[in-house]
Design an enzyme around this catalytic site. Sequence first.
Site, PDB file in Angstrom:
ATOM      1  N   GLN A 147      -9.872  -3.280  -3.625  1.00  0.00           N
ATOM      2  CA  GLN A 147     -11.167  -2.768  -3.190  1.00  0.00           C
ATOM      3  C   GLN A 147     -12.240  -3.086  -4.228  1.00  0.00           C
ATOM      4  OE1 GLN A 147     -12.124  -0.972  -0.201  1.00  0.00           O
ATOM      5  NE2 GLN A 147     -14.079  -1.635  -1.061  1.00  0.00           N
ATOM      6  N   CYS A 190     -16.102   2.849   0.138  1.00  0.00           N
ATOM      7  CA  CYS A 190     -14.972   2.009   0.540  1.00  0.00           C
ATOM      8  C   CYS A 190     -14.447   2.335   1.935  1.00  0.00           C
ATOM      9  CB  CYS A 190     -13.855   2.074  -0.494  1.00  0.00           C
ATOM     10  SG  CYS A 190     -12.993   3.652  -0.576  1.00  0.00           S
ATOM     11  N   ARG A 220     -13.711  -7.582   1.599  1.00  0.00           N
ATOM     12  CA  ARG A 220     -12.280  -7.417   1.309  1.00  0.00           C
ATOM     13  C   ARG A 220     -11.524  -8.704   1.644  1.00  0.00           C
ATOM     14  NH1 ARG A 220      -9.950  -2.244   1.312  1.00  0.00           N
ATOM     15  NH2 ARG A 220      -8.023  -3.385   0.859  1.00  0.00           N
ATOM     16  N   ARG A 279       0.884  -1.178   0.000  1.00  0.00           N
ATOM     17  CA  ARG A 279       0.000   0.000   0.000  1.00  0.00           C
ATOM     18  C   ARG A 279       0.913   1.216   0.000  1.00  0.00           C
ATOM     19  NH1 ARG A 279      -5.391   0.855   1.801  1.00  0.00           N
ATOM     20  NH2 ARG A 279      -5.795   2.874   2.824  1.00  0.00           N
ATOM     21  N   ASP A 323     -16.940   8.153  -2.294  1.00  0.00           N
ATOM     22  CA  ASP A 323     -15.708   7.972  -1.522  1.00  0.00           C
ATOM     23  C   ASP A 323     -15.392   9.312  -0.876  1.00  0.00           C
ATOM     24  OD1 ASP A 323     -13.357   6.913  -0.494  1.00  0.00           O
ATOM     25  OD2 ASP A 323     -12.241   7.044  -2.371  1.00  0.00           O
ATOM     26  N   HIS A 325      -6.978   1.302  -6.962  1.00  0.00           N
ATOM     27  CA  HIS A 325      -7.290   0.554  -5.732  1.00  0.00           C
ATOM     28  C   HIS A 325      -7.988  -0.755  -6.138  1.00  0.00           C
ATOM     29  CE1 HIS A 325      -7.760  -0.289  -1.645  1.00  0.00           C
ATOM     30  NE2 HIS A 325      -8.549   0.686  -1.244  1.00  0.00           N
TER      31      HIS A 325
END
Length: 313
Positions: free
Chosen positions: A131, A264, A292, A101, A224, A128
């Site tokens: 996700q 998310c 996830r 990440r 988001d 991402h």
Amino acid sequence: MTRHFLRDDDLTPSEQAEVLALAAELKASRHAVRPFEGPQAVALIFDKPTLRTQASFAAGVAELGGYPMLVDGNLARIGTRESVADVARVLGRMVSAVVWRTFGQERLEEMAAHAGVPVVNALTDEFHPCQLLADLLTVQEAKGGLAGLTVAFLGDAASNMSHSFLLAGATAGMHVRVSGPDGFGPDPVVLARAADVAGSTGGSTTYERDAVAAVRGADVVVTDTWVSMGKEDEAEARSRPFRPYALTTELLGHADPEAVVLHCLPAYRGVEIEADVIDGPRSLVWQEAGNRLHAQKALLTWLMAHQDGGGPA
């Protein structure tokens, strides 16, 4: 060939469907496969703040029979204390996969070029993709399929989530509309790539500046946070142009009556999403967060099954 998952279109449509089908199987039977039995170590590197990513990957690797080796990016200082390539050459001799990440996509690509083991994008500034696997799994559970559905993403259409929805949604044969103000549109290269993918799957991709038009008739509505990690000091200035894109009950009323809502997380109620929406009956946000774990376990399992057995010399 070592397979990696650096961006959403690293999986073909059929491969994406395989991973999602495996995710559903592993959700039903969490300990059905153990590709990291030994245990084999998987490096989990975090340069950015994390909750769901760390928790889901750490639990997932353990459930797959492995050892989650947590690496603090602030201590490792990859790319500063020593080069990404050198770190990759070291980790590739110690672990079976690397999950990272981080910031720039180019860092992840350099890691993949030198590690000799699968490298997974756990979030970069550009994409991402893990996700999105969870999001697609969640929508598939709710709607019974993905192809032909319309999804509207609201807010910062230049964000990693917007880019990943374009690519992953197109791969799944969905009609993806990303909506945001002028100056916050998607990368034209990503938009063109998504359109190319959609051309082969029956989907479509659109950048729609008008939020109502984007949401109208949509089966899935997504938002988001408007302030990405590292830009918190710009919160007020960045928020102003996004206010017409806040996911309110009124705006959601333009979607299909059976539309579902995704976010998310972390979420800021009363900012990008109304509390009555995220906590309401059409929200699948908590199911999405839990997925996830299952989607990432499926991805890691799939990647380990598609390696040539090679490694760094």
